[in-house]
Motif scaffolding. Structure first.
Motif, PDB file in Angstrom:
ATOM      1  N   LEU A   1     -48.804   8.240  53.254  1.00  0.00           N
ATOM      2  CA  LEU A   1     -48.062   7.011  53.513  1.00  0.00           C
ATOM      3  C   LEU A   1     -46.638   7.155  52.994  1.00  0.00           C
ATOM      4  O   LEU A   1     -46.426   7.525  51.829  1.00  0.00           O
ATOM      5  CB  LEU A   1     -48.731   5.816  52.824  1.00  0.00           C
ATOM      6  CG  LEU A   1     -50.163   5.488  53.271  1.00  0.00           C
ATOM      7  CD1 LEU A   1     -50.713   4.317  52.451  1.00  0.00           C
ATOM      8  CD2 LEU A   1     -50.220   5.178  54.754  1.00  0.00           C
ATOM      9  N   LEU A   2     -45.673   6.875  53.858  1.00  0.00           N
ATOM     10  CA  LEU A   2     -44.261   6.847  53.490  1.00  0.00           C
ATOM     11  C   LEU A   2     -43.816   5.394  53.555  1.00  0.00           C
ATOM     12  O   LEU A   2     -43.637   4.840  54.639  1.00  0.00           O
ATOM     13  CB  LEU A   2     -43.435   7.701  54.450  1.00  0.00           C
ATOM     14  CG  LEU A   2     -43.818   9.175  54.587  1.00  0.00           C
ATOM     15  CD1 LEU A   2     -42.986   9.836  55.680  1.00  0.00           C
ATOM     16  CD2 LEU A   2     -43.624   9.901  53.261  1.00  0.00           C
ATOM     17  N   LEU A   3     -43.648   4.768  52.404  1.00  0.00           N
ATOM     18  CA  LEU A   3     -43.389   3.334  52.344  1.00  0.00           C
ATOM     19  C   LEU A   3     -42.031   3.070  51.711  1.00  0.00           C
ATOM     20  O   LEU A   3     -41.853   3.171  50.493  1.00  0.00           O
ATOM     21  CB  LEU A   3     -44.501   2.633  51.551  1.00  0.00           C
ATOM     22  CG  LEU A   3     -45.932   2.867  52.070  1.00  0.00           C
ATOM     23  CD1 LEU A   3     -46.938   2.202  51.148  1.00  0.00           C
ATOM     24  CD2 LEU A   3     -46.076   2.367  53.500  1.00  0.00           C
ATOM     25  N   ASP A   4     -41.077   2.738  52.552  1.00  0.00           N
ATOM     26  CA  ASP A   4     -39.699   2.487  52.127  1.00  0.00           C
ATOM     27  C   ASP A   4     -39.531   0.993  51.860  1.00  0.00           C
ATOM     28  O   ASP A   4     -39.512   0.189  52.777  1.00  0.00           O
ATOM     29  CB  ASP A   4     -38.747   2.947  53.240  1.00  0.00           C
ATOM     30  CG  ASP A   4     -37.297   2.948  52.808  1.00  0.00           C
ATOM     31  OD1 ASP A   4     -37.018   2.698  51.621  1.00  0.00           O
ATOM     32  OD2 ASP A   4     -36.430   3.190  53.675  1.00  0.00           O
ATOM     33  N   GLU A   5     -39.460   0.619  50.585  1.00  0.00           N
ATOM     34  CA  GLU A   5     -39.332  -0.774  50.163  1.00  0.00           C
ATOM     35  C   GLU A   5     -40.441  -1.660  50.758  1.00  0.00           C
ATOM     36  O   GLU A   5     -40.170  -2.679  51.407  1.00  0.00           O
ATOM     37  CB  GLU A   5     -37.956  -1.313  50.556  1.00  0.00           C
ATOM     38  CG  GLU A   5     -36.787  -0.573  49.948  1.00  0.00           C
ATOM     39  CD  GLU A   5     -36.655  -0.797  48.442  1.00  0.00           C
ATOM     40  OE1 GLU A   5     -37.298  -1.725  47.912  1.00  0.00           O
ATOM     41  OE2 GLU A   5     -35.925  -0.028  47.797  1.00  0.00           O
ATOM     42  N   PRO A   6     -41.699  -1.321  50.535  1.00  0.00           N
ATOM     43  CA  PRO A   6     -42.787  -2.090  51.154  1.00  0.00           C
ATOM     44  C   PRO A   6     -42.933  -3.512  50.622  1.00  0.00           C
ATOM     45  O   PRO A   6     -43.563  -4.355  51.281  1.00  0.00           O
ATOM     46  CB  PRO A   6     -44.033  -1.261  50.826  1.00  0.00           C
ATOM     47  CG  PRO A   6     -43.677  -0.543  49.566  1.00  0.00           C
ATOM     48  CD  PRO A   6     -42.216  -0.221  49.701  1.00  0.00           C
ATOM     49  N   PHE A   7     -42.377  -3.793  49.441  1.00  0.00           N
ATOM     50  CA  PHE A   7     -42.567  -5.115  48.843  1.00  0.00           C
ATOM     51  C   PHE A   7     -41.450  -6.099  49.180  1.00  0.00           C
ATOM     52  O   PHE A   7     -41.469  -7.233  48.695  1.00  0.00           O
ATOM     53  CB  PHE A   7     -42.697  -4.977  47.327  1.00  0.00           C
ATOM     54  CG  PHE A   7     -43.825  -4.073  46.918  1.00  0.00           C
ATOM     55  CD1 PHE A   7     -45.146  -4.447  47.106  1.00  0.00           C
ATOM     56  CD2 PHE A   7     -43.566  -2.825  46.370  1.00  0.00           C
ATOM     57  CE1 PHE A   7     -46.184  -3.613  46.744  1.00  0.00           C
ATOM     58  CE2 PHE A   7     -44.604  -1.985  46.000  1.00  0.00           C
ATOM     59  CZ  PHE A   7     -45.918  -2.374  46.190  1.00  0.00           C
TER      60      PHE A   7
ATOM     61  N   SER B   1     -28.198   7.113  48.681  1.00  0.00           N
ATOM     62  CA  SER B   1     -28.454   8.423  48.057  1.00  0.00           C
ATOM     63  C   SER B   1     -29.286   9.337  48.939  1.00  0.00           C
ATOM     64  O   SER B   1     -29.306  10.550  48.732  1.00  0.00           O
ATOM     65  CB  SER B   1     -29.146   8.229  46.702  1.00  0.00           C
ATOM     66  OG  SER B   1     -30.387   7.570  46.858  1.00  0.00           O
ATOM     67  N   GLY B   2     -30.018   8.757  49.900  1.00  0.00           N
ATOM     68  CA  GLY B   2     -30.776   9.600  50.820  1.00  0.00           C
ATOM     69  C   GLY B   2     -32.271   9.359  50.827  1.00  0.00           C
ATOM     70  O   GLY B   2     -33.022  10.172  51.386  1.00  0.00           O
ATOM     71  N   LYS B   3     -32.729   8.268  50.247  1.00  0.00           N
ATOM     72  CA  LYS B   3     -34.178   8.011  50.184  1.00  0.00           C
ATOM     73  C   LYS B   3     -34.791   7.913  51.585  1.00  0.00           C
ATOM     74  O   LYS B   3     -35.814   8.543  51.874  1.00  0.00           O
ATOM     75  CB  LYS B   3     -34.451   6.728  49.390  1.00  0.00           C
ATOM     76  CG  LYS B   3     -33.982   6.782  47.931  1.00  0.00           C
ATOM     77  CD  LYS B   3     -34.381   5.557  47.154  1.00  0.00           C
ATOM     78  CE  LYS B   3     -33.713   4.283  47.630  1.00  0.00           C
ATOM     79  NZ  LYS B   3     -32.254   4.280  47.362  1.00  0.00           N
ATOM     80  N   SER B   4     -34.170   7.115  52.445  1.00  0.00           N
ATOM     81  CA  SER B   4     -34.706   6.959  53.802  1.00  0.00           C
ATOM     82  C   SER B   4     -34.595   8.263  54.585  1.00  0.00           C
ATOM     83  O   SER B   4     -35.491   8.604  55.376  1.00  0.00           O
ATOM     84  CB  SER B   4     -33.974   5.838  54.545  1.00  0.00           C
ATOM     85  OG  SER B   4     -34.219   4.586  53.936  1.00  0.00           O
ATOM     86  N   VAL B   5     -33.523   9.000  54.390  1.00  0.00           N
ATOM     87  CA  VAL B   5     -33.363  10.289  55.076  1.00  0.00           C
ATOM     88  C   VAL B   5     -34.443  11.269  54.628  1.00  0.00           C
ATOM     89  O   VAL B   5     -35.007  12.003  55.442  1.00  0.00           O
ATOM     90  CB  VAL B   5     -31.958  10.867  54.833  1.00  0.00           C
ATOM     91  CG1 VAL B   5     -31.852  12.285  55.395  1.00  0.00           C
ATOM     92  CG2 VAL B   5     -30.896   9.980  55.465  1.00  0.00           C
ATOM     93  N   LEU B   6     -34.757  11.265  53.349  1.00  0.00           N
ATOM     94  CA  LEU B   6     -35.840  12.120  52.852  1.00  0.00           C
ATOM     95  C   LEU B   6     -37.152  11.776  53.547  1.00  0.00           C
ATOM     96  O   LEU B   6     -37.872  12.668  54.008  1.00  0.00           O
ATOM     97  CB  LEU B   6     -35.985  11.947  51.343  1.00  0.00           C
ATOM     98  CG  LEU B   6     -37.169  12.679  50.701  1.00  0.00           C
ATOM     99  CD1 LEU B   6     -37.057  14.189  50.896  1.00  0.00           C
ATOM    100  CD2 LEU B   6     -37.296  12.325  49.227  1.00  0.00           C
TER     101      LEU B   6
END
Length: 211
Positions: A151-157, A39-44
């Motif tokens: 902090l930009l945390l993409d799936e940190p867990f 959907s674009g989460k990482s691109v955002l």
């Protein structure tokens, strides 16, 4: 820091991810960004930190547009997708090499960040032999070790055990209380429900506030 997106549009591989997006984010909050895969989460996140530019519109941090020589905002800690490391080196040495880029922190700050995420600074094990969970902790450590205010945390867990998840959750809440701005994605709804002050969903090329 105030982060403002004005009339932002972005296509990726011919697919429109965002269309005429207008939204602002302020300090002292954890923002959950949700949406289906692709959907674009990482691109955002990559647009927010200057890794990629929007096709149209402006992204500004504290009133400074991300463009030209001001492309990369200061004080951003980033964990997007899978960070790469020098496999032959141990975790501490990898972080020290990264810290030399800006030369803002000393060895004690690096060790403190490792301990905060549950890694032993004196461990001599090479990163190429790290478990997935240890690599994830190392990625979080590099995102926080320079006292970054956003902090930009993409799936940190991802790949973290239960105790490690609780440790990182507690850390993020502490950071929020210090006035930092945190963006978070997670496949686990519980992470979003427990941590996020506001939740936005990417749907139909829009970023819609759902909570």
């Amino acid at each position: 820091m105030m982060i403002t997106l004005t009339n932002v549009s972005k296509q990726y591989k011919g697919h429109e991810l965002f269309h005429d997006m207008n939204v602002s984010f302020g300090p002292g909050k954890i923002y959950g960004i949700t949406g289906i895969n692709g959907s674009g989460k990482s691109v955002l996140f990559k647009m927010l930190c200057g890794f990629v530019f929007p096709d149209a519109g402006t992204i500004a941090v504290d009133g400074q547009a991300l463009t030209g020589k001001h492309r990369f905002p200061k004080d951003f800690g980033i964990l997007i997708e899978r960070p790469g490391y020098i496999g032959q080196l141990d975790g501490f040495t990898n972080l020290k090499e990264l810290a030399r880029i800006q030369n803002k922190i000393d060895d004690a700050a690096i060790r403190r960040a490792m301990e905060q995420v549950g890694l032993a600074p004196n461990l001599t094990q090479k990163v190429k032999h790290y478990s997935l969970g240890m690599k994830q902790k190392l990625g979080i450590a590099q995102a926080i070790m320079e006292n970054q205010q956003v902090l930009l945390l993409d799936e940190p867990f991802n790949a973290l055990d239960t105790d490690s998840v609780e440790r990182i959750r507690t850390l993020l809440v502490q950071y929020k209380e210090q006035g930092r701005t945190i963006f978070l994605t997670s496949h686990h709804q519980q992470d979003i429900d427990l941590l996020c002050d506001e939740v936005y969903q990417i749907q139909a090329a829009r970023l819609e506030k759902v909570r």
